[in-house]
Motif scaffolding. Structure first.
Motif, PDB file in Angstrom:
ATOM      1  N   THR A 334       0.854  -1.190   0.000  1.00  0.00           N
ATOM      2  CA  THR A 334       0.000   0.000   0.000  1.00  0.00           C
ATOM      3  C   THR A 334       0.891   1.242   0.000  1.00  0.00           C
ATOM      4  O   THR A 334       1.868   1.317   0.748  1.00  0.00           O
ATOM      5  CB  THR A 334      -0.932   0.033   1.222  1.00  0.00           C
ATOM      6  OG1 THR A 334      -1.888  -1.027   1.115  1.00  0.00           O
ATOM      7  CG2 THR A 334      -1.681   1.350   1.310  1.00  0.00           C
ATOM      8  N   THR A 335       0.537   2.218  -0.822  1.00  0.00           N
ATOM      9  CA  THR A 335       1.313   3.450  -0.944  1.00  0.00           C
ATOM     10  C   THR A 335       1.288   4.237   0.361  1.00  0.00           C
ATOM     11  O   THR A 335       0.276   4.266   1.068  1.00  0.00           O
ATOM     12  CB  THR A 335       0.735   4.313  -2.079  1.00  0.00           C
ATOM     13  OG1 THR A 335       0.744   3.560  -3.287  1.00  0.00           O
ATOM     14  CG2 THR A 335       1.540   5.575  -2.271  1.00  0.00           C
ATOM     15  N   VAL A 336       2.403   4.910   0.674  1.00  0.00           N
ATOM     16  CA  VAL A 336       2.502   5.714   1.893  1.00  0.00           C
ATOM     17  C   VAL A 336       2.724   7.180   1.551  1.00  0.00           C
ATOM     18  O   VAL A 336       3.196   7.522   0.461  1.00  0.00           O
ATOM     19  CB  VAL A 336       3.648   5.227   2.799  1.00  0.00           C
ATOM     20  CG1 VAL A 336       3.354   3.861   3.357  1.00  0.00           C
ATOM     21  CG2 VAL A 336       4.974   5.228   2.049  1.00  0.00           C
ATOM     22  N   SER A 337       2.388   8.040   2.496  1.00  0.00           N
ATOM     23  CA  SER A 337       2.558   9.480   2.318  1.00  0.00           C
ATOM     24  C   SER A 337       3.742  10.020   3.099  1.00  0.00           C
ATOM     25  O   SER A 337       4.153  11.165   2.908  1.00  0.00           O
ATOM     26  CB  SER A 337       1.296  10.213   2.787  1.00  0.00           C
ATOM     27  OG  SER A 337       1.097  10.005   4.184  1.00  0.00           O
ATOM     28  N   GLN A 338       4.295   9.201   4.011  1.00  0.00           N
ATOM     29  CA  GLN A 338       5.345   9.665   4.903  1.00  0.00           C
ATOM     30  C   GLN A 338       6.198   8.491   5.346  1.00  0.00           C
ATOM     31  O   GLN A 338       6.004   7.368   4.887  1.00  0.00           O
ATOM     32  CB  GLN A 338       4.744  10.392   6.101  1.00  0.00           C
ATOM     33  CG  GLN A 338       3.701   9.571   6.858  1.00  0.00           C
ATOM     34  CD  GLN A 338       2.777  10.426   7.688  1.00  0.00           C
ATOM     35  OE1 GLN A 338       3.140  10.853   8.778  1.00  0.00           O
ATOM     36  NE2 GLN A 338       1.565  10.676   7.181  1.00  0.00           N
ATOM     37  N   ILE A 496      12.141   9.728  -0.349  1.00  0.00           N
ATOM     38  CA  ILE A 496      11.041   9.392  -1.252  1.00  0.00           C
ATOM     39  C   ILE A 496      10.352   8.143  -0.716  1.00  0.00           C
ATOM     40  O   ILE A 496      10.681   7.002  -1.088  1.00  0.00           O
ATOM     41  CB  ILE A 496      11.550   9.141  -2.692  1.00  0.00           C
ATOM     42  CG1 ILE A 496      12.534  10.220  -3.134  1.00  0.00           C
ATOM     43  CG2 ILE A 496      10.370   9.023  -3.649  1.00  0.00           C
ATOM     44  CD1 ILE A 496      11.951  11.612  -3.226  1.00  0.00           C
ATOM     45  N   PRO A 497       9.385   8.291   0.222  1.00  0.00           N
ATOM     46  CA  PRO A 497       8.669   7.118   0.737  1.00  0.00           C
ATOM     47  C   PRO A 497       7.787   6.510  -0.341  1.00  0.00           C
ATOM     48  O   PRO A 497       7.194   7.236  -1.155  1.00  0.00           O
ATOM     49  CB  PRO A 497       7.840   7.692   1.893  1.00  0.00           C
ATOM     50  CG  PRO A 497       7.654   9.133   1.549  1.00  0.00           C
ATOM     51  CD  PRO A 497       8.898   9.553   0.806  1.00  0.00           C
ATOM     52  N   LEU A 498       7.691   5.185  -0.358  1.00  0.00           N
ATOM     53  CA  LEU A 498       7.004   4.494  -1.449  1.00  0.00           C
ATOM     54  C   LEU A 498       5.809   3.662  -0.971  1.00  0.00           C
ATOM     55  O   LEU A 498       4.676   3.933  -1.327  1.00  0.00           O
ATOM     56  CB  LEU A 498       8.004   3.615  -2.204  1.00  0.00           C
ATOM     57  CG  LEU A 498       9.161   4.392  -2.853  1.00  0.00           C
ATOM     58  CD1 LEU A 498      10.311   3.469  -3.218  1.00  0.00           C
ATOM     59  CD2 LEU A 498       8.656   5.156  -4.072  1.00  0.00           C
ATOM     60  N   PHE A 499       6.058   2.636  -0.156  1.00  0.00           N
ATOM     61  CA  PHE A 499       4.957   1.756   0.227  1.00  0.00           C
ATOM     62  C   PHE A 499       5.281   1.037   1.529  1.00  0.00           C
ATOM     63  O   PHE A 499       6.413   1.019   1.983  1.00  0.00           O
ATOM     64  CB  PHE A 499       4.671   0.728  -0.871  1.00  0.00           C
ATOM     65  CG  PHE A 499       5.765  -0.304  -1.053  1.00  0.00           C
ATOM     66  CD1 PHE A 499       5.748  -1.497  -0.333  1.00  0.00           C
ATOM     67  CD2 PHE A 499       6.804  -0.087  -1.938  1.00  0.00           C
ATOM     68  CE1 PHE A 499       6.754  -2.444  -0.489  1.00  0.00           C
ATOM     69  CE2 PHE A 499       7.814  -1.033  -2.118  1.00  0.00           C
ATOM     70  CZ  PHE A 499       7.784  -2.206  -1.387  1.00  0.00           C
ATOM     71  N   TYR A 500       4.234   0.473   2.109  1.00  0.00           N
ATOM     72  CA  TYR A 500       4.440  -0.483   3.193  1.00  0.00           C
ATOM     73  C   TYR A 500       3.872  -1.825   2.755  1.00  0.00           C
ATOM     74  O   TYR A 500       2.929  -1.881   1.965  1.00  0.00           O
ATOM     75  CB  TYR A 500       3.829  -0.019   4.518  1.00  0.00           C
ATOM     76  CG  TYR A 500       2.329   0.122   4.553  1.00  0.00           C
ATOM     77  CD1 TYR A 500       1.498  -0.991   4.697  1.00  0.00           C
ATOM     78  CD2 TYR A 500       1.722   1.380   4.493  1.00  0.00           C
ATOM     79  CE1 TYR A 500       0.119  -0.863   4.755  1.00  0.00           C
ATOM     80  CE2 TYR A 500       0.344   1.522   4.546  1.00  0.00           C
ATOM     81  CZ  TYR A 500      -0.450   0.409   4.680  1.00  0.00           C
ATOM     82  OH  TYR A 500      -1.813   0.537   4.737  1.00  0.00           O
ATOM     83  N   PRO A 501       4.448  -2.928   3.245  1.00  0.00           N
ATOM     84  CA  PRO A 501       3.983  -4.257   2.835  1.00  0.00           C
ATOM     85  C   PRO A 501       2.911  -4.813   3.766  1.00  0.00           C
ATOM     86  O   PRO A 501       2.802  -4.414   4.921  1.00  0.00           O
ATOM     87  CB  PRO A 501       5.257  -5.097   2.933  1.00  0.00           C
ATOM     88  CG  PRO A 501       6.011  -4.463   4.059  1.00  0.00           C
ATOM     89  CD  PRO A 501       5.707  -2.991   3.994  1.00  0.00           C
ATOM     90  N   TYR A 502       2.139  -5.719   3.227  1.00  0.00           N
ATOM     91  CA  TYR A 502       1.220  -6.525   4.023  1.00  0.00           C
ATOM     92  C   TYR A 502       1.848  -7.889   4.275  1.00  0.00           C
ATOM     93  O   TYR A 502       2.622  -8.389   3.463  1.00  0.00           O
ATOM     94  CB  TYR A 502      -0.103  -6.736   3.293  1.00  0.00           C
ATOM     95  CG  TYR A 502      -1.040  -5.567   3.340  1.00  0.00           C
ATOM     96  CD1 TYR A 502      -1.864  -5.366   4.434  1.00  0.00           C
ATOM     97  CD2 TYR A 502      -1.098  -4.665   2.285  1.00  0.00           C
ATOM     98  CE1 TYR A 502      -2.736  -4.290   4.478  1.00  0.00           C
ATOM     99  CE2 TYR A 502      -1.970  -3.584   2.317  1.00  0.00           C
ATOM    100  CZ  TYR A 502      -2.785  -3.402   3.418  1.00  0.00           C
ATOM    101  OH  TYR A 502      -3.641  -2.342   3.466  1.00  0.00           O
ATOM    102  N   MET A 503       1.494  -8.484   5.390  1.00  0.00           N
ATOM    103  CA  MET A 503       1.855  -9.863   5.669  1.00  0.00           C
ATOM    104  C   MET A 503       0.577 -10.696   5.663  1.00  0.00           C
ATOM    105  O   MET A 503      -0.422 -10.306   6.276  1.00  0.00           O
ATOM    106  CB  MET A 503       2.551  -9.993   7.022  1.00  0.00           C
ATOM    107  CG  MET A 503       3.831  -9.186   7.140  1.00  0.00           C
ATOM    108  SD  MET A 503       5.131  -9.721   6.013  1.00  0.00           S
ATOM    109  CE  MET A 503       5.797 -11.105   6.928  1.00  0.00           C
ATOM    110  N   ASN A 504       0.611 -11.801   4.954  1.00  0.00           N
ATOM    111  CA  ASN A 504      -0.532 -12.710   4.870  1.00  0.00           C
ATOM    112  C   ASN A 504      -0.253 -13.955   5.701  1.00  0.00           C
ATOM    113  O   ASN A 504       0.838 -14.521   5.639  1.00  0.00           O
ATOM    114  CB  ASN A 504      -0.779 -13.120   3.419  1.00  0.00           C
ATOM    115  CG  ASN A 504      -1.102 -11.940   2.533  1.00  0.00           C
ATOM    116  OD1 ASN A 504      -2.032 -11.194   2.786  1.00  0.00           O
ATOM    117  ND2 ASN A 504      -0.320 -11.768   1.476  1.00  0.00           N
ATOM    118  N   TYR A 505      -1.251 -14.384   6.456  1.00  0.00           N
ATOM    119  CA  TYR A 505      -1.103 -15.552   7.304  1.00  0.00           C
ATOM    120  C   TYR A 505      -2.199 -16.558   7.010  1.00  0.00           C
ATOM    121  O   TYR A 505      -3.337 -16.186   6.740  1.00  0.00           O
ATOM    122  CB  TYR A 505      -1.187 -15.166   8.783  1.00  0.00           C
ATOM    123  CG  TYR A 505      -0.213 -14.106   9.182  1.00  0.00           C
ATOM    124  CD1 TYR A 505       1.095 -14.426   9.491  1.00  0.00           C
ATOM    125  CD2 TYR A 505      -0.600 -12.762   9.234  1.00  0.00           C
ATOM    126  CE1 TYR A 505       1.996 -13.446   9.853  1.00  0.00           C
ATOM    127  CE2 TYR A 505       0.292 -11.786   9.581  1.00  0.00           C
ATOM    128  CZ  TYR A 505       1.590 -12.125   9.892  1.00  0.00           C
ATOM    129  OH  TYR A 505       2.486 -11.145  10.238  1.00  0.00           O
TER     130      TYR A 505
END
Length: 519
Positions: A334-338, A496-505
């Motif tokens: 997911t894209t991040v703003s900061q 230049i912040p870009l995204f954070y990842p998700y973890m799937n379980y």
């Protein structure tokens, strides 16, 4: 902020790639046994007492605390065996643990009141002397990786089983730092037996088996709080890249997987059959580009000037990267703003990421004097080649040619820590669950105290606010200053912040747990 710097950056860069075992370790400790908060009655009914669960992961620890690296997966495993003065619940809120409460007699002192209920696995009560001994012992053993991660303080034992940490300067994050990596040892045990893989702790579990393939934890029958519902937890390690077959076959009860896993289709039938449940949680890890934005001439750009010094170029890079398209092709992001995510203290919801705008990006490049662009070498860990390739294709549209330089982690981190780079790609997450850690480490002008992970960005106005934050003990005032500093940094395109990842379980249906904000 005393940290094992190279290790910390390594951990969070790799979190999206290979922290499979570590994330699961954290879930067992903090979700299944509900340390972070009480379950509802219906939730409790879903998880009855179990003799054993099996966790499949890729990261493994051969040594236990304190003779272990300061990294997420290894600490998360040790949280099952040892405990700190305080801990973070599933919502990243600090709550009491070995210390029943704490206060600040003055701006240089943190006083902790040791719980009268807390006891070690051998039944002995935890004392303030044990806390002081643990701190002094680890600080005195320079060969222990964790020694440099503890905050600097003078520790004394006070009246009524209290312990005081006195710092030279105000340290509003001292308790956060202790909650992350300061786990209490028993003085008598260490003095008698030294450091070994079966030292006495206060946690829910004790180690019954540990080798290269298996770590087995069994219930601490003397645990001083709510007893865990899982009697035995077995961690399994394998060289296989896909964990899904282990869950489907029953060889594992808890796994991590990605949406692009080659065996992901196997989950559908198991889910519809009610055999497994799927969970998703966002990690507090932000992947970003760091640029040499201060040098007059930077080493790995084919120009006599440094275009990254110009804010317009940094803004153009941000506008040229199509994060909506990236997230569409990478569904676990997911894209991040900061530089921090929601749930981290100091996150500023008023910051909005500029929308993708290729025309404006080209215009900014021309205004800055670089209509024909330039060529720059980008350093990154080889396992992130897919992401880098996507971003490089976007930058090519504004005539920035990227020479990709994939490196092993062993070579990457020494290179960037020595600042032998003009542009690199990495990820970071604050162990303290506080955005001021990120501002101090990534944004402040590099110095002996600040900017340990900052390539070269410098802004005296932002530095001033960050330094005020580091000495402000009032949490409400500090939060506003953190938000202010983050807004200033993002307005100046410090990174230049870009995204954070998700973890799937994927989890056996016999187990109930709720994912945590910190993964």
């Amino acid at each position: 902020m005393a940290q094992n710097k190279t290790t910390k950056v390594l951990i969070w860069l790799l979190a999206f790639i290979v922290i499979l075992g570590g994330i699961v370790f954290g879930l067992i400790k903090l979700s299944i046994i509900n340390l972070g908060g009480k379950s509802t009655q219906s939730e409790e009914n879903q998880t009855t007492s179990l003799d054993n669960i099996k966790v499949y992961g890729l990261l493994f620890s051969k040594n236990f605390y304190p003779n272990s690296e300061v990294e997420g997966s290894i600490l998360a495993l040790n949280y099952n065996i040892y405990e700190s003065l305080a801990t973070f619940n599933r919502d990243n809120i600090l709550i009491p643990l070995i210390a029943s409460k704490w206060d600040n007699p003055n701006d240089l002192t943190w006083r902790f009141y040791i719980s009268s209920k807390a006891k070690f696995s051998n039944g002995d009560p935890v004392t303030a002397e044990d806390v002081k001994f643990t701190y002094d012992y680890i600080k005195g053993q320079k060969d222990l990786p964790i020694s440099t991660s503890l905050p600097d303080a003078t520790v004394t034992v006070g009246a009524n089983n209290t312990v005081e940490f006195v710092t030279q300067n105000p340290d509003p994050l001292l308790i956060n730092k202790l909650a992350w990596c300061f786990l209490i040892l028993q003085k008598n045990d260490i003095e008698k037996n030294g450091i070994n893989n079966k030292n006495i702790g206060t946690g829910h579990y004790i180690v019954s088996e540990a080798n290269d393939q298996t770590i087995k934890l069994v219930t601490n029958e003397n645990y001083w709080g709510e007893k865990p519902k899982i009697k035995t937890v077995t961690y399994l390690q394998s060289s296989e890249t896909s964990s899904i077959p282990y869950l489907i076959s029953g060889a594992a009860d808890v796994i991590f997987y990605t949406s692009t896993d080659k065996d992901v289709d196997l989950l559908n039938g198991a889910v519809s059959g009610g055999k497994i449940n799927l969970k998703k949680v966002s990690l507090p890890l932000v992947n970003y580009f760091d640029l040499d934005s201060s040098s007059d001439k930077t080493k790995y750009i084919d120009l006599p000037t440094n275009p990254f010094k110009d804010k317009r170029v940094r803004e153009a890079i941000t506008l040229a990267i199509d994060m909506d398209n990236f997230s569409k092709n990478n569904p676990d992001t997911t894209t991040v703003s900061q530089l921090v995510t929601q749930g981290i203290f100091g996150y500023n919801p008023e910051i909005v990421r500029p929308k993708y705008n290729l025309d404006k990006a080209k215009e900014l490049m021309s205004q800055a004097g670089y209509p024909n662009g330039f060529t720059v070498t980008v350093d990154f860990v080889e396992s992130t080649t897919k992401e880098i390739t996507a971003f490089s294709n976007d930058l090519a549209k504004i005539n920035i040619t990227t020479k990709l330089n994939p490196l092993s982690s062993e070579n990457f981190f020494p290179k960037i820590m020595s600042k032998d780079t003009s542009m690199y790609y990495v990820g970071y997450s604050p162990d303290t669950k506080d955005a001021s850690e990120v501002l101090e480490g990534l944004v402040h002008t590099p110095s002996q105290i600040y900017g340990q992970y900052n390539l070269s960005y410098s802004n005296p106005d932002i530095d001033k606010v960050i330094e005020e934050i580091s000495k402000t003990m009032n949490q409400k005032t500090r939060q506003q200053k953190v938000k202010q500093a983050m807004k200033l940094a993002m307005d100046d395109y410090a990174k230049i912040p870009l995204f954070y990842p998700y973890m799937n379980y994927a989890i056996s249906s016999k187990i109930y747990w709720k994912p945590r904000l910190d993964g």
